[in-house]
Motif scaffolding. Structure first.
Motif, mmCIF file in Angstrom:
data_model
loop_
_atom_site.group_PDB
_atom_site.id
_atom_site.type_symbol
_atom_site.label_atom_id
_atom_site.label_comp_id
_atom_site.label_asym_id
_atom_site.label_seq_id
_atom_site.Cartn_x
_atom_site.Cartn_y
_atom_site.Cartn_z
ATOM 1 N N ASN A 1 0.859 -1.181 0.000
ATOM 2 C CA ASN A 1 0.000 0.000 0.000
ATOM 3 C C ASN A 1 0.897 1.234 0.000
ATOM 4 O O ASN A 1 2.096 1.139 0.215
ATOM 5 N N HIS B 1 -7.289 0.545 1.422
ATOM 6 C CA HIS B 1 -7.477 -0.862 1.051
ATOM 7 C C HIS B 1 -7.518 -1.722 2.311
ATOM 8 O O HIS B 1 -6.699 -2.621 2.511
ATOM 9 N N ASP C 1 -10.078 -7.538 -3.928
ATOM 10 C CA ASP C 1 -9.397 -8.639 -4.602
ATOM 11 C C ASP C 1 -8.658 -9.467 -3.556
ATOM 12 O O ASP C 1 -7.825 -8.930 -2.818
ATOM 13 N N THR D 1 -4.573 -9.488 -4.421
ATOM 14 C CA THR D 1 -3.796 -8.249 -4.301
ATOM 15 C C THR D 1 -4.176 -7.424 -3.084
ATOM 16 O O THR D 1 -3.401 -6.587 -2.638
ATOM 17 N N ILE E 1 -6.471 -5.206 -3.166
ATOM 18 C CA ILE E 1 -6.951 -3.920 -3.669
ATOM 19 C C ILE E 1 -8.477 -3.871 -3.627
ATOM 20 O O ILE E 1 -9.152 -4.788 -4.082
ATOM 21 N N ASP F 1 -11.556 -2.157 -5.184
ATOM 22 C CA ASP F 1 -11.808 -1.454 -6.445
ATOM 23 C C ASP F 1 -13.307 -1.300 -6.654
ATOM 24 O O ASP F 1 -14.114 -1.946 -5.997
ATOM 25 N N ASN G 1 -7.004 2.901 -6.853
ATOM 26 C CA ASN G 1 -6.852 1.454 -7.033
ATOM 27 C C ASN G 1 -5.368 1.081 -7.118
ATOM 28 O O ASN G 1 -5.012 0.054 -7.679
ATOM 29 N N LEU G 2 -4.519 1.948 -6.572
ATOM 30 C CA LEU G 2 -3.070 1.760 -6.550
ATOM 31 C C LEU G 2 -2.487 1.633 -7.952
ATOM 32 O O LEU G 2 -1.437 1.031 -8.143
ATOM 33 N N CYS G 3 -3.186 2.214 -8.948
ATOM 34 C CA CYS G 3 -2.733 2.123 -10.351
ATOM 35 C C CYS G 3 -2.378 0.676 -10.670
ATOM 36 O O CYS G 3 -1.268 0.357 -11.098
ATOM 37 N N ALA G 4 -3.335 -0.218 -10.427
ATOM 38 C CA ALA G 4 -3.117 -1.658 -10.539
ATOM 39 C C ALA G 4 -2.522 -2.088 -11.877
ATOM 40 O O ALA G 4 -1.843 -3.107 -11.946
ATOM 41 N N ASP G 5 -2.749 -1.298 -12.922
ATOM 42 C CA ASP G 5 -2.223 -1.662 -14.239
ATOM 43 C C ASP G 5 -0.817 -1.108 -14.496
ATOM 44 O O ASP G 5 -0.263 -1.277 -15.575
#
Length: 144
Positions: free
Chosen positions: A3, A61, A79, A82, A84, A86, A120-124
């Motif tokens: 995080n 999160h 999720d 992870t 996360i 979202d 979303n912690l820039c998951a991508d």
């Protein structure tokens, strides 16, 4: 789970974390175009600047997120791999119940879409954009 953690003493309240969050969620990756050619999206964090402390407020999160439990439509989910939390914007109806339940006040009401917006912690990406572009190293990704 990883995080974003904050070094309050290093935060200058410059707002670049907000700017790069907006750029990340805009149709372009260009800072100037995000603000001049497009309507910049709502940032998914806010900055508190009550001196002497400054800090960014974003989704934590949570281990057992109240926002997910209270979401009336199931738009918020955690999720299990992870950690996360979202939001599925197609399911969100903009009732704002989650904003009332979040103990950190970190969920953002997106006035344009009428729905919830959140980090979303820039998951991508390999790292969150707010962390990557923080000029003073006030934001870090760490295991919590």
């Amino acid at each position: 789970m990883k995080n974003i953690v904050m070094k309050e003493s290093a935060c200058l309240a410059c707002g670049l974390c907000r700017v790069y969050c907006q750029v990340k969620h805009s149709p372009t990756t260009d800072v100037v175009k995000t603000f001049l050619r497009y309507e910049a999206p709502q940032p998914r964090l806010r900055i508190e600047t009550d001196r002497p402390a400054c800090f960014s407020v974003r989704c934590q999160h949570c281990e057992d997120p109240e926002c997910v439990k209270g979401c009336l439509t199931g738009a918020l989910s955690k999720d299990s791999l992870t950690g996360i939390v979202d939001v599925d914007h197609d399911k969100c109806m903009g009732c704002w119940t989650c904003t009332l339940l979040c103990p950190f006040g970190s969920l953002i009401k997106d006035k344009k879409s009428g729905k919830i917006s959140k980090c979303n912690l820039c998951a991508d990406k390999s790292e969150p954009q707010c962390v990557k572009y923080c000029p003073n190293g006030a934001l870090l990704v760490a295991e919590v």
